[in-house]
Design a protein around this motif. Structure first.
Motif, PDB file in Angstrom:
ATOM      1  N   SER A 146       0.833  -1.209   0.000  1.00  0.00           N
ATOM      2  CA  SER A 146       0.000   0.000   0.000  1.00  0.00           C
ATOM      3  C   SER A 146       0.863   1.252   0.000  1.00  0.00           C
ATOM      4  O   SER A 146       0.595   2.215  -0.730  1.00  0.00           O
ATOM      5  N   PHE A 147       1.902   1.233   0.821  1.00  0.00           N
ATOM      6  CA  PHE A 147       2.802   2.386   0.918  1.00  0.00           C
ATOM      7  C   PHE A 147       3.425   2.698  -0.443  1.00  0.00           C
ATOM      8  O   PHE A 147       3.448   3.844  -0.885  1.00  0.00           O
ATOM      9  N   GLY A 148       3.937   1.661  -1.116  1.00  0.00           N
ATOM     10  CA  GLY A 148       4.578   1.871  -2.411  1.00  0.00           C
ATOM     11  C   GLY A 148       3.620   2.370  -3.471  1.00  0.00           C
ATOM     12  O   GLY A 148       3.954   3.261  -4.259  1.00  0.00           O
ATOM     13  N   LEU A 149       2.404   1.811  -3.502  1.00  0.00           N
ATOM     14  CA  LEU A 149       1.425   2.231  -4.507  1.00  0.00           C
ATOM     15  C   LEU A 149       1.001   3.681  -4.301  1.00  0.00           C
ATOM     16  O   LEU A 149       0.896   4.452  -5.274  1.00  0.00           O
ATOM     17  N   VAL A 150       0.759   4.058  -3.055  1.00  0.00           N
ATOM     18  CA  VAL A 150       0.342   5.438  -2.778  1.00  0.00           C
ATOM     19  C   VAL A 150       1.478   6.413  -3.057  1.00  0.00           C
ATOM     20  O   VAL A 150       1.265   7.486  -3.640  1.00  0.00           O
ATOM     21  N   LEU A 151       2.693   6.054  -2.668  1.00  0.00           N
ATOM     22  CA  LEU A 151       3.830   6.941  -2.906  1.00  0.00           C
ATOM     23  C   LEU A 151       4.076   7.120  -4.403  1.00  0.00           C
ATOM     24  O   LEU A 151       4.329   8.238  -4.872  1.00  0.00           O
ATOM     25  N   GLY A 152       3.973   6.032  -5.164  1.00  0.00           N
ATOM     26  CA  GLY A 152       4.113   6.145  -6.606  1.00  0.00           C
ATOM     27  C   GLY A 152       3.029   7.009  -7.222  1.00  0.00           C
ATOM     28  O   GLY A 152       3.294   7.842  -8.102  1.00  0.00           O
ATOM     29  N   ASP A 207      -1.502   1.349   7.190  1.00  0.00           N
ATOM     30  CA  ASP A 207      -0.298   0.843   6.540  1.00  0.00           C
ATOM     31  C   ASP A 207       0.603   1.960   6.034  1.00  0.00           C
ATOM     32  O   ASP A 207       1.822   1.822   6.024  1.00  0.00           O
ATOM     33  N   ILE A 208       0.011   3.071   5.592  1.00  0.00           N
ATOM     34  CA  ILE A 208       0.815   4.082   4.899  1.00  0.00           C
ATOM     35  C   ILE A 208       1.113   5.321   5.730  1.00  0.00           C
ATOM     36  O   ILE A 208       2.198   5.901   5.609  1.00  0.00           O
ATOM     37  N   VAL A 209       0.170   5.751   6.575  1.00  0.00           N
ATOM     38  CA  VAL A 209       0.332   7.038   7.248  1.00  0.00           C
ATOM     39  C   VAL A 209       1.510   7.072   8.210  1.00  0.00           C
ATOM     40  O   VAL A 209       2.313   8.020   8.164  1.00  0.00           O
ATOM     41  N   PRO A 210       1.685   6.077   9.111  1.00  0.00           N
ATOM     42  CA  PRO A 210       2.820   6.175  10.032  1.00  0.00           C
ATOM     43  C   PRO A 210       4.163   6.268   9.324  1.00  0.00           C
ATOM     44  O   PRO A 210       5.030   7.053   9.712  1.00  0.00           O
ATOM     45  N   GLY A 211       4.343   5.470   8.256  1.00  0.00           N
ATOM     46  CA  GLY A 211       5.608   5.507   7.524  1.00  0.00           C
ATOM     47  C   GLY A 211       5.841   6.836   6.843  1.00  0.00           C
ATOM     48  O   GLY A 211       6.930   7.415   6.910  1.00  0.00           O
ATOM     49  N   MET A 212       4.810   7.348   6.165  1.00  0.00           N
ATOM     50  CA  MET A 212       4.958   8.622   5.474  1.00  0.00           C
ATOM     51  C   MET A 212       5.165   9.764   6.446  1.00  0.00           C
ATOM     52  O   MET A 212       5.983  10.661   6.219  1.00  0.00           O
ATOM     53  N   ARG A 213       4.418   9.750   7.536  1.00  0.00           N
ATOM     54  CA  ARG A 213       4.584  10.816   8.527  1.00  0.00           C
ATOM     55  C   ARG A 213       5.975  10.754   9.153  1.00  0.00           C
ATOM     56  O   ARG A 213       6.598  11.782   9.420  1.00  0.00           O
TER      57      ARG A 213
END
Length: 542
Positions: free
Chosen positions: A225-231, A268-274
């Protein structure tokens, strides 16, 4: 050299976070701490110099910041509704008044200050100096919790509109877009922007969440999820830039469109991105502003220096205050103060003018000094102005209808089971030995586990029941022996509040989820997930 760039970046990041921690004890805004580090390591000591390699990282920093603001803070439907109101008028006035005032300095229509700009270039520079830095304003409001107050919402809304208008104008007059300074060019670009916005919104809000959930079922890839959103974020930023928009506006749009992501994907994505944004990219972005500070402007005439310092400042405040008064905004002085946020976006655009030869090094140095002064002085001034605002018991109707934050008031009954359901999970089957079950499946904060066989729900197992089994029998005893058949379940569209009530009544930490019509097993929700959701949504309210 890449090694030198990494050394500079490492020093900046370490110094910014340490300085932020020290100055936070004295209630100094983090932006001020970051910029001070840039000044000390840059022009003061000469340890760090801005490099080309650093520019990409700086851009990523501001894009992540705006993406997270859009994802967690901004309610786009309410924002669009406000475009029909007085906030648009206030934003237009806050841009046009300072532009007209600044053009008396950047052009020779009234007096020649020796900048040597043609008419189009003078419009471009005036547009840059009339900007309100949404990045700076947003960071100040978020850091201090003001963005959830009515005046904070007003400042953010008006600043966003004002920056969009100013960036559009600058986009028409800078570099490859200068030839579009015509009515036909304006209409073509506006049409492209509208089409880009609609397509991005549909893809991000409707298509992407479904694609992510579908791919998670079949592709067991870490951080998918993280990779797809970041891309997707970078593609959106690139598309916005090709239309002449600042990439941060594309990131804000993308984040807002994804604000309806299922809870499991957001987790899945917010903690890593933040984490990478606040720990690395954002501090580096603001620190880099201080790196460009220089005193080479001292060769300029005193009158030119005075004009470039005073006129943009007075013009911007007068324009923002006039817009607030004309549109009868509450607390016009505080709103005008918030519109004085300037610095980071302006420095990036000034670098473009320097690289293309529109302005010289001395003019660039003076304007960067002015922007750095804004970065250092404006955050505490904004905080002070907002802190003096007394909470009104009856906010005007425009505040209720204006852009608000998507999650100001958290209520469980607004969330359904489907919002937090993770369909990509796998489950133990009844033939597993107790030993294998405990080793592979038991996790903290969960007492109950669902047993599934070939996609069919068989029952639940409570860890409390396993304590009656001697440990020397764990290897030979199937976990299905302790299974509770026909456990209570919840439906996919059932409110989470009702599901939590069922968990409490049945003393369960998990609850199987079924399709109401077909009775097909879809997955589970856990009490820990609901607790995490409540903490996530309530963050910033206290």
């Amino acid at each position: 050299m890449i090694e030198e760039a990494l050394l500079s970046i490492g020093l900046l990041v370490l110094a910014t976070k340490l300085t932020e921690g020290v100055l936070k004890r004295f209630r100094v805004n983090s932006i001020v701490a970051y910029t001070v580090v840039g000044i000390v390591l840059g022009p003061v000591t000469g340890i760090v110099e801005p490099t080309g390699e650093m520019q990409i990282l700086l851009g990523i920093g501001i894009f992540l910041l705006f993406f997270l603001i859009g994802l967690d803070e901004l309610d786009i439907p309410s924002f669009v509704a406000a475009f029909h109101g007085r906030f648009v008028i206030a934003a237009v006035i806050s841009v046009l008044v300072p532009m007209l005032a600044i053009m008396t300095v950047t052009s020779d229509l009234v007096y020649d200050f020796g900048l040597g700009l043609n008419f189009t270039e003078s419009i471009c520079l005036a547009g840059i100096l009339s900007l309100t830095s949404l990045g700076l304003a947003a960071k100040v409001l978020v850091d201090e919790g003001h963005i959830r107050k009515p005046i904070g919402i007003r400042i953010f809304t008006t600043a966003l509109m004002a920056e969009l208008l100013a960036l559009l104008l600058v986009g028409f007059t800078i570099g490859e877009h200068a030839h579009l300074l015509s009515w036909s060019g304006v209409f073509i670009l506006i049409g492209q922007i509208v089409a880009f916005t609609v397509v991005t919104w549909v893809l991000a809000s409707r298509v992407m969440p479904s694609v992510i959930i579908l791919l998670k079922r079949f592709l067991h890839v870490p951080q998918l999820s993280f990779g797809l959103v970041l891309g997707g974020l970078f593609l959106t930023v690139s598309g916005a830039a090709k239309l002449g928009l600042h990439g941060s506006l594309g990131a804000l749009l993308f984040g807002s469109a994804l604000s309806g992501l299922p809870y499991q994907v957001r987790r899945d994505i917010v903690p890593g991105m933040r984490g990478i944004a606040e720990g690395f990219f954002v501090p580096l972005f603001f620190a880099a502003a201080g790196l460009h500070l220089s005193i080479s402007f001292i060769e300029l005439p005193v009158l030119t220096i005075a004009a470039l310092v005073i006129v943009p400042f007075v013009g911007k405040f007068a324009g923002a205050l006039t817009g607030a008064l004309v549109t009868r905004q509450e607390m016009p002085f505080t709103l005008a103060t918030g519109m004085m946020a300037k610095g980071v976006a302006e420095i990036a655009l000034l670098l473009v003018l320097l690289e293309t030869g529109v302005i010289g090094q001395s003019i660039f140095s003076l304007l960067v000094l002015i922007m750095v002064a804004h970065i250092l002085l404006v955050p505490p001034v904004i905080n002070s102005a907002i802190s003096r605002v007394k909470s009104s018991e009856h906010a005007d109707q425009s505040v209720a209808q204006m852009p608000s934050l998507a999650h100001l008031d958290f209520a469980l009954d607004d969330i359904t089971v489907d919002d937090i359901l993770d369909r990509s999970r796998t489950y133990p089957d009844s033939s597993l030995s107790v030993r294998a079950f405990v080793d592979r499946w038991v996790v903290p904060h969960q007492r109950d586990y669902v047993i599934v066989e070939q996609g069919r729900l068989l029952g639940t197992v409570a860890l409390d029941m396993l304590r009656y089994l001697p440990k020397n029998s764990w290897t030979s005893t199937p976990v299905g022996k302790f299974m509770r058949q026909d456990p209570p379940c919840v439906w996919l569209n059932e409110p989470v509040e009702d599901a939590l009530q069922k968990m409490t009544e049945n003393s369960l930490s998990v609850m199987p989820v079924l399709d109401e019509k077909s009775r097909e097993f879809l997955g589970i929700i856990t009490s820990q997930e609901i607790l995490d959701l409540m903490i996530l949504e309530a963050r910033g309210e206290h």
